[in-house]
Design a protein around this motif. Sequence first.
Motif, short mmCIF file in Angstrom:
data_model
loop_
_atom_site.label_atom_id
_atom_site.label_comp_id
_atom_site.label_asym_id
_atom_site.label_seq_id
_atom_site.Cartn_x
_atom_site.Cartn_y
_atom_site.Cartn_z
N GLY A 199 14.80 21.10 7.47
CA GLY A 199 14.34 22.44 7.86
C GLY A 199 14.36 23.41 6.68
O GLY A 199 14.14 23.02 5.54
N SER A 200 14.68 24.69 6.99
CA SER A 200 14.59 25.70 5.94
C SER A 200 15.68 25.50 4.89
O SER A 200 15.52 25.92 3.75
N ASP A 201 16.79 24.83 5.24
CA ASP A 201 17.80 24.52 4.23
C ASP A 201 17.24 23.56 3.18
O ASP A 201 17.59 23.63 2.00
N MET A 202 16.37 22.64 3.61
CA MET A 202 15.76 21.70 2.67
C MET A 202 14.80 22.43 1.73
O MET A 202 14.84 22.26 0.51
N VAL A 203 13.95 23.29 2.31
CA VAL A 203 12.97 24.01 1.50
C VAL A 203 13.68 24.95 0.54
O VAL A 203 13.37 24.99 -0.66
N GLY A 204 14.66 25.71 1.06
CA GLY A 204 15.37 26.68 0.22
C GLY A 204 16.05 26.01 -0.95
O GLY A 204 15.90 26.43 -2.10
N LEU A 205 16.78 24.94 -0.66
CA LEU A 205 17.50 24.23 -1.73
C LEU A 205 16.53 23.64 -2.74
O LEU A 205 16.66 23.83 -3.95
N GLY A 206 15.51 22.93 -2.26
CA GLY A 206 14.56 22.26 -3.15
C GLY A 206 13.84 23.24 -4.05
O GLY A 206 13.74 23.04 -5.26
N LYS A 207 13.36 24.34 -3.45
CA LYS A 207 12.61 25.31 -4.26
C LYS A 207 13.51 25.97 -5.31
O LYS A 207 13.10 26.14 -6.45
N ALA A 208 14.72 26.31 -4.91
CA ALA A 208 15.63 26.98 -5.85
C ALA A 208 15.95 26.06 -7.02
O ALA A 208 15.96 26.47 -8.18
N VAL A 209 16.19 24.78 -6.72
CA VAL A 209 16.57 23.83 -7.76
C VAL A 209 15.42 23.61 -8.74
O VAL A 209 15.60 23.61 -9.95
N ILE A 210 14.21 23.47 -8.18
CA ILE A 210 13.05 23.25 -9.04
C ILE A 210 12.77 24.48 -9.89
O ILE A 210 12.51 24.40 -11.08
N GLU A 211 12.88 25.66 -9.26
CA GLU A 211 12.63 26.90 -9.98
C GLU A 211 13.63 27.13 -11.11
O GLU A 211 13.31 27.71 -12.14
N ALA A 212 14.85 26.67 -10.90
CA ALA A 212 15.88 26.85 -11.91
C ALA A 212 15.70 25.88 -13.07
O ALA A 212 16.48 25.90 -14.03
N GLY A 213 14.70 25.01 -12.99
CA GLY A 213 14.40 24.15 -14.12
C GLY A 213 14.90 22.71 -13.99
O GLY A 213 14.93 21.99 -14.98
N PHE A 214 15.27 22.29 -12.80
CA PHE A 214 15.72 20.91 -12.60
C PHE A 214 14.51 19.99 -12.73
O PHE A 214 13.50 20.18 -12.07
N ASP A 215 14.60 18.98 -13.60
CA ASP A 215 13.42 18.17 -13.89
C ASP A 215 13.64 16.71 -13.53
O ASP A 215 12.98 15.83 -14.09
N ASN A 216 14.57 16.43 -12.64
CA ASN A 216 14.92 15.05 -12.30
C ASN A 216 14.66 14.80 -10.82
O ASN A 216 14.38 15.73 -10.08
N PRO A 217 14.73 13.53 -10.41
CA PRO A 217 14.41 13.25 -9.00
C PRO A 217 15.39 13.90 -8.01
O PRO A 217 16.58 13.97 -8.27
N ILE A 218 14.80 14.40 -6.91
CA ILE A 218 15.60 14.95 -5.82
C ILE A 218 15.40 13.99 -4.65
O ILE A 218 14.32 13.95 -4.07
N TYR A 219 16.41 13.21 -4.32
CA TYR A 219 16.28 12.23 -3.24
C TYR A 219 16.66 12.88 -1.92
O TYR A 219 17.72 13.47 -1.80
N THR A 220 15.75 12.79 -0.95
CA THR A 220 15.97 13.47 0.32
C THR A 220 15.72 12.52 1.49
O THR A 220 15.16 11.44 1.33
#
Lengths: 318, 418
Positions: free
Chosen positions: B244-265
Amino acid sequence: MSLFIVNILDGLVTGLLLFMLCSGLTLIFSMMGVLNFAHASFYMLGAYFGYQISTYVGFWPGLILAPIIVGFIGAAVERYGLRRVHKFGHVPELIFTFGLALLIEEVVQYFWGKSQMAFEAPGVLKFAAFSIAGNAFPAYKVFMIFIAMGVFLVLLYILTKTRIGMIIQAALSYPETVQNLGHNVPMIFMGVFGVGTAMAAIAGVIAGPVLGTFPGMAVLLGSIVFVTIVIGGLGSLWGALVASLLIGWLQTFAAAYNLRMADLLVAIGLTEPVDVAQSMLSDLWTLTLPQVGPILPYLLMIIVLVIRPNGLLGKRET
Amino acid sequence: MNRFTKSLLGAAFAGAAMVGSFSIAHAEGTIKIAFIDPLSGPFASTGNQGLSHYKFAAEELVNSKGGVLDGQKFEIVAFDNKISAKESLIQLKVAIDQGIRFIAQGNSSGVANAITDAVKKHNRRNPDQQVIFLNYSAVDPALTNDKCNFWHFRFDANADIKMDALTDVMAANEDIKKVYLIGQDYSFGKAVAAAAVKFLKAKRPDVEIVGNELHPIGKVKDFTPYARKIIASGADAMITGNWGSDMVGLGKAVIEAGFDNPIYTYYAASDGITKTFGEAGEGKLKLVMEGQLNPPVSDRAAAYTAKFEKQYPDYDIGQPRIANVIEMLAKAINKAGTATDMAKVAYALEGMEHDSIWGTKVVMRASDHQAIQDVHILAHTAKDVTFDFDNSGYGLRAESTVKMASADSATTCKMKRP
């Protein structure tokens, strides 16, 4: 240290965003003496309108148009709703705004559905402005800081340096006298309500792409907004600013550092049980700072109310 | 036409449709399957998406081919449980009173736990009116271990199997040295973290778990501080069970902060999530799931998916296993030669081997009624995606496959058969 600086900036963004909501709410309160429960709902409406407009003509027109539309809706709510209910006292007013909040949430779900909208930051701001030790700071957040600062300065200027601001301030304390001098006080009230909701809508438009545009966004922010204006002092613009920044940093730092309760308990002389899971107080021993983060603003509110019942910078009795 | 204008039109027709739905008489001689899942409230879109796939699968895979036994058709009857366990039990009772013998449910393991207990009790007390529980999504491992019973069948890979498959793939990737685990602070989030720690330790003892934390569920306004920590930890990969929104919020924040590695969900797809991530998730977002839409495994699978998308343009095949549920149930009824003697149908379903439309073999393991099947690591991407999600151009493409994942995994189930 570099992480500390990044967190300072992140907290600033959160705090300023909160301030844009609180400034409108606190103005409305000081003017009408009514707590507008639907304030965060106008913030949500701003985000959804901003999204809807952005799908047709892009982000920037949305940033201008959505707050205007929401401002007019807000003014209409004051003119045809609150003003009529006002006759019957504060409790019906509270109940009216509470009902309005529920209504707006249902309406939003009806038209846009329950899932998250794909509200995107504009393309020109989709790059990392700078990065500190691998932590990128998006240009969009820099933009958010400037918008919020701009709103604050404009508001401060209008309220303290212009004729309209003087009339508003006078109407705050002596509405009858101002009316006798020939000013249309109900009109001023309506205007302030409209501007207050429009500011919430600006906050919604710029927060939508970052914090997500979904039906729960008003509820998520609603309670914290009230906590902020109570801490800052009801009716005080500077108080709202100080309290917003304080809460922004409090929440950011609480989530950023994994301090463990166990370390604290050991530091004050207790010994950690060998098998924590079996211990009677296992919940207490395994607690970390990020987990208690969400309750810290409420804790702060209670402390402030005990020490300074008027809030940090509040003048009036609440 | 976008969603907004469609909603307006929908508003106009809703009234008329509601009046209409009451007048549709239930067809005589059909085999009814009760679909008990949230059709209103915050999880309504997931429930409605599942329901549309059930209806489509029943029509496409069974009814249009002449039905089962001597031409009996499947009929899906929807019950709204508002994702509450209490409400589900009431709806279960209503369904049984209507003479429905097959119960399908999937969203929330809490609800599944309540239903499996209720079904067990009901079947013991009413031996001539027994029902079968087709669990198509609830992944709590307990359902096929300590809490297993003869009437419950799970068609999804459970949380442990998914983690087993995921860590198989991660173990083969030498670039991964540091892993960050983050999840929602409740039973499922904890189960994911525990399984990740267990499997990583066993398969790649050299991998360092640089973070293992739980955040308050549905209460985090801004995930940026968490994202900063994840970047600062130097993680090469992160694992999350968020939805849900916890997935979107976390994923977007991490990507925006410059995380460039796989996010397994586990759950970062469809229901608006794919569209929200869009370009940002490309090359980073991965899902562990059964069922592969892209590239299509066969012409049959492609035709099936295309027809579904045409019939339900607003929904996706987010839960491909529903097709397996319908096909395997039809097979079991045919094999048992009855749709009324539930023990015979259950015995036919037990141990069944089925060639799924999604290209995998599905074995309903007899020892615990857990379906064993291929589990894929799917990448969120716009490249070579035949069937997208949320009409966004982005979809899931199979990146690696674990054949018959966890086929020999242990179970604590002690099945009592009638």
